[in-house]
Scaffold this motif. Structure first.
Motif, PDB file in Angstrom:
ATOM      1  N   LEU A  22       0.868  -1.163   0.000  1.00  0.00           N
ATOM      2  CA  LEU A  22       0.000   0.000   0.000  1.00  0.00           C
ATOM      3  C   LEU A  22       0.917   1.229   0.000  1.00  0.00           C
ATOM      4  CD1 LEU A  22      -2.584  -1.296   2.606  1.00  0.00           C
ATOM      5  CD2 LEU A  22      -2.893  -1.103   0.135  1.00  0.00           C
ATOM      6  N   PRO A  23       0.412   2.405  -0.325  1.00  0.00           N
ATOM      7  CA  PRO A  23       1.283   3.589  -0.346  1.00  0.00           C
ATOM      8  C   PRO A  23       2.009   3.789   0.989  1.00  0.00           C
ATOM      9  CG  PRO A  23      -0.825   4.091  -1.350  1.00  0.00           C
ATOM     10  CD  PRO A  23      -0.962   2.731  -0.733  1.00  0.00           C
ATOM     11  N   THR A  24       3.290   4.086   0.895  1.00  0.00           N
ATOM     12  CA  THR A  24       4.112   4.336   2.077  1.00  0.00           C
ATOM     13  C   THR A  24       3.974   5.791   2.496  1.00  0.00           C
ATOM     14  OG1 THR A  24       5.707   2.645   1.402  1.00  0.00           O
ATOM     15  CG2 THR A  24       6.496   4.304   2.944  1.00  0.00           C
ATOM     16  N   LEU A  25       3.812   6.009   3.796  1.00  0.00           N
ATOM     17  CA  LEU A  25       3.763   7.356   4.355  1.00  0.00           C
ATOM     18  C   LEU A  25       5.114   7.642   5.009  1.00  0.00           C
ATOM     19  CD1 LEU A  25       0.295   7.217   6.134  1.00  0.00           C
ATOM     20  CD2 LEU A  25       0.820   8.178   3.886  1.00  0.00           C
ATOM     21  N   SER A  81       2.769  -0.809   4.688  1.00  0.00           N
ATOM     22  CA  SER A  81       1.695  -1.771   4.928  1.00  0.00           C
ATOM     23  C   SER A  81       1.405  -2.554   3.664  1.00  0.00           C
ATOM     24  CB  SER A  81       0.426  -1.062   5.412  1.00  0.00           C
ATOM     25  OG  SER A  81       0.020  -0.083   4.486  1.00  0.00           O
ATOM     26  N   THR A  82       0.839  -3.727   3.870  1.00  0.00           N
ATOM     27  CA  THR A  82       0.400  -4.579   2.770  1.00  0.00           C
ATOM     28  C   THR A  82      -0.914  -5.236   3.168  1.00  0.00           C
ATOM     29  OG1 THR A  82       1.617  -6.490   3.619  1.00  0.00           O
ATOM     30  CG2 THR A  82       2.746  -5.145   1.965  1.00  0.00           C
ATOM     31  N   PRO A  83      -1.781  -5.473   2.179  1.00  0.00           N
ATOM     32  CA  PRO A  83      -2.997  -6.232   2.485  1.00  0.00           C
ATOM     33  C   PRO A  83      -2.675  -7.725   2.392  1.00  0.00           C
ATOM     34  CG  PRO A  83      -3.061  -5.477   0.232  1.00  0.00           C
ATOM     35  CD  PRO A  83      -1.785  -4.953   0.828  1.00  0.00           C
ATOM     36  N   PRO A  84      -3.157  -8.545   3.308  1.00  0.00           N
ATOM     37  CA  PRO A  84      -2.926  -9.983   3.188  1.00  0.00           C
ATOM     38  C   PRO A  84      -3.693 -10.553   1.996  1.00  0.00           C
ATOM     39  CG  PRO A  84      -4.318  -9.530   5.070  1.00  0.00           C
ATOM     40  CD  PRO A  84      -3.902  -8.202   4.505  1.00  0.00           C
ATOM     41  N   ALA A  85      -3.258 -11.711   1.554  1.00  0.00           N
ATOM     42  CA  ALA A  85      -3.830 -12.342   0.361  1.00  0.00           C
ATOM     43  C   ALA A  85      -5.338 -12.548   0.461  1.00  0.00           C
ATOM     44  CB  ALA A  85      -3.134 -13.669   0.092  1.00  0.00           C
ATOM     45  N   ASP A  86      -5.860 -12.809   1.662  1.00  0.00           N
ATOM     46  CA  ASP A  86      -7.301 -13.070   1.779  1.00  0.00           C
ATOM     47  C   ASP A  86      -8.129 -11.784   1.761  1.00  0.00           C
ATOM     48  OD1 ASP A  86      -7.056 -11.974   4.316  1.00  0.00           O
ATOM     49  OD2 ASP A  86      -7.480 -13.840   5.372  1.00  0.00           O
ATOM     50  N   GLY A  87      -7.447 -10.614   1.743  1.00  0.00           N
ATOM     51  CA  GLY A  87      -8.158  -9.350   1.615  1.00  0.00           C
ATOM     52  C   GLY A  87      -8.780  -8.820   2.893  1.00  0.00           C
ATOM     53  N   THR A  88      -8.587  -9.498   4.023  1.00  0.00           N
ATOM     54  CA  THR A  88      -9.148  -9.008   5.276  1.00  0.00           C
ATOM     55  C   THR A  88      -8.021  -8.474   6.150  1.00  0.00           C
ATOM     56  OG1 THR A  88      -8.967 -11.163   6.355  1.00  0.00           O
ATOM     57  CG2 THR A  88     -11.034 -10.668   5.226  1.00  0.00           C
TER      58      THR A  88
END
Length: 124
Positions: A76-79, A88-95
């Motif tokens: 995800l975009p880095t601040l 941050s990253t979203p996990p593969a299951d999307g939750t």
């Protein structure tokens, strides 16, 4: 004692996630620990805190002994502000998500300071 300085350094905050996947899949717990500051705090295992690079290395040695496979996750975009960054990253299951606070080191590289490997979004 492990020579953490011998590992390739993350010169961008986003490099830390890539190095994590590469080193974990190679079974290199010391290489994973090299991504963390000496006094880093990791919220893992769930409901617990693992504090310090050596404790993080020991934790990952146990996890990696089971030979899990990690897939790259799109960041995800880095601040970034004043030498501190939130990655941050979203996990593969999307939750939920995974999030890390990282800090620029005196040599310009980046290390993890706080690591929240998984947290779920609140349910309505």
């Amino acid at each position: 004692m492990t020579d953490y300085q011998a590992y390739e350094k993350a010169m961008r905050p986003e490099d830390l996630t890539r190095f994590f996947v590469e080193r974990s899949n190679a079974g290199d717990a010391a290489g994973v620990a090299a991504l963390y500051e000496e006094d880093a705090v990791m919220a893992y295992p769930p409901g617990s805190l693992t504090v310090g690079r050596e404790a993080i290395r020991e934790l990952w040695a146990g996890v990696l002994a089971h030979r899990p496979t990690f897939e790259p996750e799109p960041p995800l975009p880095t601040l970034v502000s004043d030498g501190i960054a939130l990655t941050s990253t979203p996990p593969a299951d999307g939750t939920g998500a995974r999030a890390q606070v990282v800090r620029r080191q005196p040599d310009g590289s980046w290390l993890r300071l706080l690591d929240q490997p998984e947290f779920a979004a609140p349910t309505a």
